[in-house]
Every structure is written in structure tokens, then in C-alpha cells.
Design an enzyme around this catalytic site. Structure first.
Site, mmCIF file in Angstrom:
data_model
loop_
_atom_site.group_PDB
_atom_site.id
_atom_site.type_symbol
_atom_site.label_atom_id
_atom_site.label_comp_id
_atom_site.label_asym_id
_atom_site.label_seq_id
_atom_site.Cartn_x
_atom_site.Cartn_y
_atom_site.Cartn_z
ATOM 1 N N ASP A 18 0.867 -1.180 0.000
ATOM 2 C CA ASP A 18 0.000 0.000 0.000
ATOM 3 C C ASP A 18 0.905 1.231 0.000
ATOM 4 O OD1 ASP A 18 -3.161 0.755 1.322
ATOM 5 O OD2 ASP A 18 -1.630 2.246 0.888
ATOM 6 N N ASP A 45 -3.474 2.357 -5.498
ATOM 7 C CA ASP A 45 -2.198 2.338 -4.754
ATOM 8 C C ASP A 45 -2.014 1.088 -3.897
ATOM 9 O OD1 ASP A 45 -3.705 2.800 -2.390
ATOM 10 O OD2 ASP A 45 -2.088 4.036 -1.583
ATOM 11 N N GLU A 46 -2.729 0.026 -4.233
ATOM 12 C CA GLU A 46 -2.734 -1.124 -3.337
ATOM 13 C C GLU A 46 -2.796 -2.425 -4.129
ATOM 14 O OE1 GLU A 46 -6.134 -0.741 -0.789
ATOM 15 O OE2 GLU A 46 -5.813 -2.744 0.014
HETATM 16 P P1 TTP Z 1 -5.100 5.279 0.773
HETATM 17 O O1 TTP Z 1 -4.109 4.181 0.527
HETATM 18 O O2 TTP Z 1 -6.264 4.976 1.632
HETATM 19 O O3 TTP Z 1 -4.373 6.526 1.432
HETATM 20 P P2 TTP Z 1 -2.946 7.109 1.161
HETATM 21 O O4 TTP Z 1 -2.158 6.273 0.216
HETATM 22 O O5 TTP Z 1 -3.077 8.536 0.755
HETATM 23 O O6 TTP Z 1 -2.302 7.098 2.584
HETATM 24 P P3 TTP Z 1 -1.739 5.855 3.416
HETATM 25 O O7 TTP Z 1 -0.288 6.146 3.600
HETATM 26 O O8 TTP Z 1 -2.491 5.880 4.677
HETATM 27 O O9 TTP Z 1 -1.967 4.623 2.602
HETATM 28 O O10 TTP Z 1 -5.634 5.831 -0.590
HETATM 29 C C1 TTP Z 1 -4.823 5.911 -1.759
HETATM 30 C C2 TTP Z 1 -5.149 7.172 -2.528
HETATM 31 O O11 TTP Z 1 -6.522 7.215 -2.832
HETATM 32 C C3 TTP Z 1 -4.874 8.446 -1.757
HETATM 33 O O12 TTP Z 1 -3.547 8.892 -1.915
HETATM 34 C C4 TTP Z 1 -5.865 9.402 -2.306
HETATM 35 C C5 TTP Z 1 -7.012 8.543 -2.760
HETATM 36 N N1 TTP Z 1 -8.134 8.671 -1.801
HETATM 37 C C6 TTP Z 1 -9.213 9.448 -2.147
HETATM 38 O O13 TTP Z 1 -9.263 10.007 -3.238
HETATM 39 N N2 TTP Z 1 -10.226 9.593 -1.270
HETATM 40 C C7 TTP Z 1 -10.206 9.025 -0.031
HETATM 41 O O14 TTP Z 1 -11.148 9.215 0.742
HETATM 42 C C8 TTP Z 1 -9.082 8.225 0.328
HETATM 43 C C9 TTP Z 1 -9.023 7.570 1.682
HETATM 44 C C10 TTP Z 1 -8.082 8.072 -0.586
HETATM 45 MG MG MG Z 2 -2.048 4.177 0.482
#
Ligand code: TTP
Ligand code: MG
Length: 444
Positions: A22, A132-133
Site C-alpha cells: 500500500d 495504490d494497493e
Molecule cells: P489510501 O491508501 O487509503 O491513502 P494514502 O495512500 O493517501 O495514505 P496511506 O499512507 O495511509 O496509505 O488511498 C490511496 C489514494 O486514494 C490516496 O492517496 C488518495 C485517494 N483517496 C481518495 O481520493 N479519497 C479518499 O477518501 C481516500 C481515503 C483516498
Molecule cells: Mg495508500
């Protein structure tokens, strides 16, 4: 398993090596890639945001911005109160400022494609869950064998290598979890964010999960967590030690699932993206109903929807099933298998309605239609391990998918905003559908 394990050797299921990746504050990391001066600073990426404006919502914030209380789904106006815009403070301002950028999804997709390319180099099977996962099955590429006098495993080195490859070739940070199953790997990747690497070898799964608050288990949202707390169950360990029958009484089929997850039992296979094992749609009535025509009408619409999705994915199916949830949460599934794969929307409707007839007298709160045993073309026959029996009472017997949504959990997700991309069947999109249309979702 305690002994050495050769890569590629036949393994027990609990000795599989699943890696979950992730990306850290992904959109913000992408912004830093093209604007390196933002490294180490508070960055806020806003959806529906434009430079200098106050509208929009936070898509993500860098960890430096999170320290000031900025978080996903917050209004930009609120974020600005916590973290003023760098461009707007005077020379005499000596507080912390944020760098605000609008979402640029095309750019993030390009970066994500580079990341996914690295992942595909390092695993035969990659399931991309969202932008992103991803989950990787790397059982054949590495091993749980211990090194450094038992301090580490070879798998840990492999996880570190993948992280470094992403950082070197793409330039964005990732957090990685390595474990013998998907749900534990996912918790592990989140365990030490950002830039984390958490490895949970098979014999440590129980000890790793034991102290975690129940909310950290996949499929446990705030509502379920509250209900579990009311049963004096706060941690995964307490859930694992709970009375399984009591959980099933309370949560139905999901109770069993939660119990298993808390014990680290998760047999789901990493299935590659784009090849779902089944396609399904479900819909809930506002109030349970016994009205036969209402039920039939619903099933017709669901059947048409599922058949159309199968067509658009060029999938044929050999099994047609319905799910009927009767109050309180009794999940009944009925399925009918055909002699060969078909693409036949009328047949989906006819079979689904036939299967529904058994429930003519019942009050029903939710209905679902599913096609499974999918075949994508004549060469490529999907695995035939969906649920296939004619009557599976009270329980679904299929192997849930990577993104199998937990029943009843559909409206149990708060705080997310909606404009992100994924493969259409991902957790992200399910979350989104749960939020936007709590009465319509998929069932696996
Ligand atoms: P996430 O993996 O949930 O968040 P992140 O990568 O920004 O942070 P983390 O380090 O906690 O993993 O989500 C991936 C991307 O998806 C994030 O960068 C932006 C987008 N996103 C949205 O557009 N809306 C949302 O509500 C969330 C949670 C994420
Ligand atoms: Mg993330």
C-alpha cells in the site's frame, strides 16, 4: 512451519507467502515526485480543489500534514484552518504551512502503472485492489526460511527488496506487509506506515493479531466494532477466543468470518486482477417484504445487471445463483449449475426466478443474483471452485474473493470521498458503492 522451506517446493496453505503493498500518502507522494521541494513538508491534495480556492475535500495528506490534524475526506476549508496555505501567509508568519495541490489523476495513474510494473516483475500473481494497493502471491519466489540466527526470514529480504525497487525505479514510498494470508498481510502493511515493512511468519500470526483492536480487522467497521465491544470483545485475541456460536447468532455468516479472520484463518487465494471468480449484484429492501411481485421484479433487475456485466467483460458462466437474506440476517444461497458455460441473460433471469420461488412465502430483506464458474474465452477456463451445489443453506460456501465485501457492513464505512480509480471490483469501489448506494452492492 518451523523448518526450512525451499522456494518453489509444495507448501501447505498456511505456508503461503502473501505480500500486500500500500503506497504511502499516494497522491501526495506523486506530487513530490514532480516537485521534489515538497519532500518532508506538509502536502495536501484536494479533490474538487483549485489553487487559491477553499472548496473541495482532502483526497490525501502527507504524514507531516496529518500531524496537524489534516485527514482524508475533510473539507479543504477545515484543513486550511489547521494548516494555512504556504502562499498566503505573510513573511512574519512562523507557524507551519501546507502546500495544497489539486488532484491530477492522470499523472497518478502513470505513477501507479510504474509501481505495478515493478510488482508484476516480482510475482506471478498480482491482484491490484486500487490505484495504490495490491496483493502479491510470492510463495514461489521466496521462503519462510529463517536467517540471521532466526531473527529474520528470507521473505523479509524479499519484501524489503520490492520496497527498494519501487523507491529506486519509481521514486515513491510504499509500505509492505508479508504474511501467510491476505487479511494478515493487509493488516501488516498498515502496521508501521509510512515506509513500513512488517513481516508475520506463519507461527507468529496469532501473537501478531492478538493485541490488535477489532477495528483493524478487515471487514470490521465502526458499527460492528461497537457491537463487538458491547459483547466485551475489544481485541482480535478476544474475538478469536469468543464463542463462535454466539458470534454466528449475532452476525450470521459474517460472525464465522470475523472469528476466522481474528484467528488468522483466511484461505482466500490471490486471484489476478481482471479475472473475477464471479459477478454479482445485490439489493436491499428498505423494509423486509413478502410481496412476491416486488421480489421477482428485484431479481429481474439484478439478473439483467449481472448478465450485462458478464457480457461487457466477455465472460460466460456455468453457475447461476441467488442470495436471499431473511430477517434478521439469515443468508440463504441457492445455485443451479448448467452443463456448459453460457452467455444468456434470459436464462439468468429464468433460473434466478425459479430459485426464488422457494422463498415466495418468506419475508425478505435483501436479494442478490450471481453468476460464477466464469469462462473468459475458450482457452482460458476460470477455476471451477465457486459455490456450485444446488442448495447451500444458511451459508455461502464459495471462497470469498480478495475484495469480498462483508455482508451487512455495506453502510459501515465512513469518511471516504469518492473520486478515486480502481479496477471496478476493488475494495475502494465497493466502499464507494456502499456509501453512495447503501442498498445496492455486490455479493461474493
Ligand atoms: P489510501 O491508501 O487509503 O491513502 P494514502 O495512500 O493517501 O495514505 P496511506 O499512507 O495511509 O496509505 O488511498 C490511496 C489514494 O486514494 C490516496 O492517496 C488518495 C485517494 N483517496 C481518495 O481520493 N479519497 C479518499 O477518501 C481516500 C481515503 C483516498
Ligand atoms: Mg495508500
Amino acid at each position: 512451519m518451523d523448518g526450512p522451506q525451499l522456494p518453489g517446493a509444495t507448501v501447505d496453505r498456511e505456508d503461503r507467502i502473501i505480500l500486500h503493498v500500500d503506497m504511502d500518502c499516494f497522491y501526495a507522494s506523486c506530487e513530490r515526485l514532480r516537485e521534489p521541494r515538497l519532500k518532508g513538508t506538509p502536502v495536501v491534495v484536494g479533490m474538487g480543489y483549485e489553487a487559491g480556492e477553499t472548496h473541495g475535500a482532502v483526497a490525501t495528506a502527507s504524514y507531516e500534514a496529518r500531524e496537524h490534524g489534516v485527514e482524508s475526506a475533510q473539507a479543504i476549508s477545515q484543513a486550511l484552518e489547521a494548516l494555512p496555505r504556504a502562499t498566503e501567509v505573510g513573511d512574519d508568519y512562523d507557524g507551519v504551512v501546507g502546500h495544497y495541490r489539486p488532484v491530477d489523476l492522470d499523472f497518478y495513474k502513470e505513477v501507479a502503472a510504474d509501481v505495478k510494473a515493478v510488482l508484476h516483475e516480482h510475482a506471478e500473481t498480482v491482484r491490484e485492489v486500487s490505484i495504490d494497493e495490491a496483493y502479491l502471491d510470492v510463495t514461489d519466489r521466496t521462503s519462510w526460511q529463517e536467517v540471521d540466527g532466526g531473527d529474520r526470514t528470507i521473505a523479509e529480504g524479499y519484501g524489503r527488496h520490492i520496497k527498494q525497487q519501487i523507491a529506486r525505479t519509481v521514486g515513491v514510498p510504499a509500505s509492505v506487509g508479508v504474511a501467510p494470508n491476505m487479511s494478515t498481510a493487509k493488516i501488516a502493511s498498515d502496521f508501521d506506515k509510512p515506509d513500513g515493512l512488517t513481516v508475520v511468519p506463519p507461527r507468529e500470526v496469532e501473537a501478531f493479531l492478538d493485541p490488535l483492536p477489532v477495528d483493524e480487522l478487515h471487514g470490521v467497521g465502526p458499527v460492528t466494532a461497537r457491537e463487538l465491544r458491547s459483547m466485551d470483545i475489544e481485541t482480535a485475541g478476544e474475538l478469536a477466543a469468543a464463542d463462535r456460536n454466539e458470534l454466528v447468532d449475532r452476525f450470521g455468516q459474517r460472525g464465522r468470518e470475523l472469528y476466522n479472520r481474528a484467528r488468522g484463518n483466511d484461505d482466500r487465494e490471490v486471484t489476478p486482477t481482471g479475472r473475477p471468480k464471479s459477478l454479482s449484484r445485490e439489493s436491499a429492501f428498505t423494509e423486509p417484504t413478502a410481496d412476491t411481485e416486488a421480489k421477482r421484479e428485484n431479481v429481474r433487475a439484478l439478473a439483467a445487471d449481472v448478465a450485462a456485466r458478464a457480457q461487457s467483460r466477455e465472460a460466460m458462466y456455468r453457475t447461476i445463483a441467488i442470495k436471499v437474506v431473511t430477517p434478521p440476517f439469515d443468508v440463504n444461497t441457492r445455485a443451479s449449475s448448467l452443463s456448459g458455460p453460457v452467455d444468456d441473460p434470459e436464462l439468468v433471469e429464468d433460473v434466478a426466478l425459479d430459485l426464488l420461488a422457494e422463498f415466495d412465502e418468506n419475508r425478505v430483506r435483501k436479494l442478490g443474483v450471481r453468476v460464477s464458474n466464469l469462462v473468459f474465452d475458450t482457452q482460458d477456463q476460470a477455476r471451477l471452485d465457486g459455490f456450485e451445489t444446488a442448495a447451500t443453506d444458511g451459508s455461502t460456501t464459495d471462497a470469498p474473493e480478495a475484495d469480498a465485501p462483508a455482508d451487512v457492513e455495506r453502510v459501515d464505512h465512513g469518511g471516504r470521498i469518492t473520486d478515486w480509480i480502481d479496477d471496478g471490483d476493488s475494495e475502494a469501489s465497493l466502499d464507494r458503492r456502499r456509501r453512495g448506494q447503501s442498498s445496492l452492492g455486490e455479493f461474493e
